[in-house]
Design an enzyme around this catalytic site. Sequence first.
Site, PDB file in Angstrom:
ATOM      1  N   GLU A 198     -27.277  18.744  -8.908  1.00 57.75           N
ATOM      2  CA  GLU A 198     -26.962  19.230  -7.570  1.00 57.75           C
ATOM      3  C   GLU A 198     -27.204  20.735  -7.458  1.00 57.75           C
ATOM      4  O   GLU A 198     -27.831  21.215  -6.502  1.00 57.75           O
ATOM      5  CB  GLU A 198     -25.502  18.887  -7.258  1.00 57.75           C
ATOM      6  CG  GLU A 198     -25.107  19.001  -5.821  1.00 57.75           C
ATOM      7  CD  GLU A 198     -23.701  18.452  -5.581  1.00 57.75           C
ATOM      8  OE1 GLU A 198     -22.884  19.192  -5.008  1.00 57.75           O
ATOM      9  OE2 GLU A 198     -23.433  17.297  -5.966  1.00 57.75           O
ATOM     10  N   SER A 265     -27.963   5.428 -22.473  1.00 57.02           N
ATOM     11  CA  SER A 265     -27.722   4.245 -23.301  1.00 57.02           C
ATOM     12  C   SER A 265     -28.733   3.161 -22.956  1.00 57.02           C
ATOM     13  O   SER A 265     -29.407   3.228 -21.928  1.00 57.02           O
ATOM     14  CB  SER A 265     -26.310   3.657 -23.094  1.00 57.02           C
ATOM     15  OG  SER A 265     -25.315   4.605 -23.337  1.00 57.02           O
ATOM     16  N   ASP A 337     -22.939   8.782  -8.470  1.00 56.16           N
ATOM     17  CA  ASP A 337     -22.756  10.130  -7.936  1.00 56.16           C
ATOM     18  C   ASP A 337     -21.273  10.336  -7.639  1.00 56.16           C
ATOM     19  O   ASP A 337     -20.812  10.199  -6.507  1.00 56.16           O
ATOM     20  CB  ASP A 337     -23.596  10.320  -6.680  1.00 56.16           C
ATOM     21  CG  ASP A 337     -23.610  11.780  -6.217  1.00 56.16           C
ATOM     22  OD1 ASP A 337     -23.008  12.625  -6.915  1.00 56.16           O
ATOM     23  OD2 ASP A 337     -24.206  12.068  -5.173  1.00 56.16           O
ATOM     24  N   ASP A 340     -19.212  16.206  -6.587  1.00 57.40           N
ATOM     25  CA  ASP A 340     -19.793  17.021  -5.527  1.00 57.40           C
ATOM     26  C   ASP A 340     -19.281  18.449  -5.660  1.00 57.40           C
ATOM     27  O   ASP A 340     -18.094  18.674  -5.946  1.00 57.40           O
ATOM     28  CB  ASP A 340     -19.416  16.495  -4.135  1.00 57.40           C
ATOM     29  CG  ASP A 340     -20.384  15.451  -3.614  1.00 57.40           C
ATOM     30  OD1 ASP A 340     -21.502  15.341  -4.163  1.00 57.40           O
ATOM     31  OD2 ASP A 340     -20.023  14.725  -2.677  1.00 57.40           O
TER      32      ASP A 340
END
Length: 825
Positions: A198, A265, A337, A340
């Site tokens: 971000e 992974s 996600d 933030d």
Amino acid sequence: MGLLFRWLMRLSAALILMLVLGAGLIYFLASQSLPDYDKDIALPGLSAPIEIVRDNANVPHIFGSYGASDEDVFFGLGYAHAQDRLWQMTILRRTVQGRLSEVFGRRTLEVDSLLRRLDLYRLAQQSVPDQDAGTQAALIAYSAGVNARLDEINASALGRGAPEMFLFNAPIAPWQPADSIALMKLLALKQSGQIQDEVLRARVTLMLDDPSRLLDILPDAPGTGMTALPEYTALFPGLKRYAEASDMPSTALSPFSDRGFAGASNVWAALPNRSAAGGTLLANDPHMELSAPTLWYLARLELATGGVIGATMPGIPAVMAGRSENMGWGTTASYVDDQDIFIEKMNPENHEEYLTPNGYKRFKSRPSIIQIKDAQPVTLILRWSENGPVMPGSLHGLSTVTPPGHIASLAWSALSPADTSMTAAINLMRSQTVPEAIAIGEQYIAPSQNLVLADHNSIALKTVGAIPQRDAQNQNQGRLPNQGWRRENRWQGRAPYAANPQFINPRGGILGNTNNKLLQRPFPNHVSYNWGDTQRVHRWRKLMQTRQVHTRDSFIEAQLDTVSYTARTILPLIGADLWFTSSAAPEGSPARQRQIALRLLSEWNGEMNEHMPEPLIYAAWLRALQQRLIIDELGPLASEFRHVEPLFIERVYRNVDGAAAWCDIRQSAPRETCTELAQLALDDALVWITERYGPALEALRWGDAHQARQDHEILGEIPILRFFVNIRQSTSGGDNTLQRGLSSGLGPDPFQNVHAAGYRGVYDFSDPDSSVFITSTGQSGHFLSRHYDDMAQLWRRGEYIPMSLDADLARAAAVGITRIQPRQN
């Protein structure tokens, strides 16, 4: 002269004797903390006797006698963890508490400061009452087991429990249930990568003259996706259009991952109709930063619901990846996600206030004192907005995207004060069927994972962990730091668990994940825009589809596969106009070296084998090429791209949406072509290879450059001692192979393997006791133990050890049996 010679001989002999005696004393003191695995002992905290049977790989099998409870077994796991990994446990706890500087001084102050601001340990303490009764009992019993070992060390003078304790004064407080929950949150931090992307996206936006080029260098995973973002300067006018290097802590003890080094992974599973033996199959290899010892510790627990065996993390009383008689489970980082960055506007009249949708409001704040070895303590003022904790500008370069008069706060699902992830992890071990395990997954908060399950008849993939619910009108859909005072940008709670991605018994009979994109859904139900893999998944799909049925061994072959889909895709593009087109050149000239390199690569199948020269030539070429492509547009920010971005190279050389513009060097008058840049980059790579490894290209070995760097986080920096504690090995694989070995991307050895599968497990439910596993180092964290690195060579060679729940097999050739009786205080 003879007298002088005699005295010199005497002094030399005395010096040698002192060195020998000193080395002997050091060895004696260090060896006192080597655990005795074969003994009978009485300890407080048990309701019935237990046995810890160490098989010939030093994997503890923990059995309770008649009348023993699950809590007694968890006591045994705590005791075993403290026997073998006490130093690791205490350092992990100090890390999450923000108390490293008490032991290591000012060099860890920045790490402590960041952890204090996140406040993970206090949140873990608040989460203890939210665990169910069984989990609270397990945490209490596990803590009692750890503390029983601490009492034994103190009472019997067992070398302070670990040799590191002689070098660093690190008093050990008793273990508490909150400590284990805090380590789960620390694991979430190690696997988090959304804020890095971000912030970097915002920084790149500020640097690019043409904003449309953003999706070249930071492309979406293939598939329908977002095509445009608001310009960051439109959100925050007045920001300087320049780049600075981020000032993140560089110590090996830092849990803050650089971009590209968050969790990764592989995991896949097959239904009985795709299995040669008629039982389900499951393979898993979680990837994390390599260290000595590894983060993983193998253990078997005999619970009331049956035996469970697999990979645990010292400090956490749960098998994180493994199997029981009826169930197998593995995980990959989901790349949800769940983070933030919010840019908070401070009140210019009062910097203790910030703007909210309802006007200015005071930060929640409190002081926190960091004690520092050999220095004065430092007092921090911890501040929280409604969005989350206020973070310093040093975090991943936040200062470069934060306007004057503003500060940045972090929203993150792991900052929950009612985190029941531990309850989910412990109850998962007791589950017997896929539907039961999926239901338990709702209790996971963080770290978010793709949980792949297999029972005797079914397989499933379910994304677990809290996914934030965002407003459909969010300004930038969570892809850039956002204005924290706007209501539409703020989180609206947790998305429904039923909406998390889920796949059960697919028609094709096989499912898996390599951190690749799971699905395509419109925002705000998108799960993520940043995914961890766009390359390995193609090779995995090919290996799965080339067989009608699979076996345990074919799953092992896939785990250990070293063919690079990326090399097979990109080399024909960048070398399209270079193959076989040059004229004759004299021996030893740059043109001749280029011809040899191109000939080798043209005959190469993309296998990243440690004994071959082609992988090194290919890796050095692409690294030099990407640097040439981005350096003039991004300047110092180019250093943030430590690994080759395959989709970027492909977009440029296919000229997707005009991406070939990156090939032109803006500061030069001529207009360079992509072919010219590819040739220049190849010459750069060959010069570097010649200076580092010599001019004989055919004699190069990829493994010389791609050495697995498994270093002790503290002792590995001490001269002489580092040769005893660090584990270095030549390895195959690369950044984008299924046998993944992510390179460091830094320094004189940029291709060292620093991030790989610390654990591998393959479970076959047609014959469960034929299941296998391995870790990258060994069970012990004590460098004088033969179990410190006894699995390392097996791991390097792609070998495994049995994963059996047969008690008789565990006892056969056991390295020791510890019988623990209850003792009244």
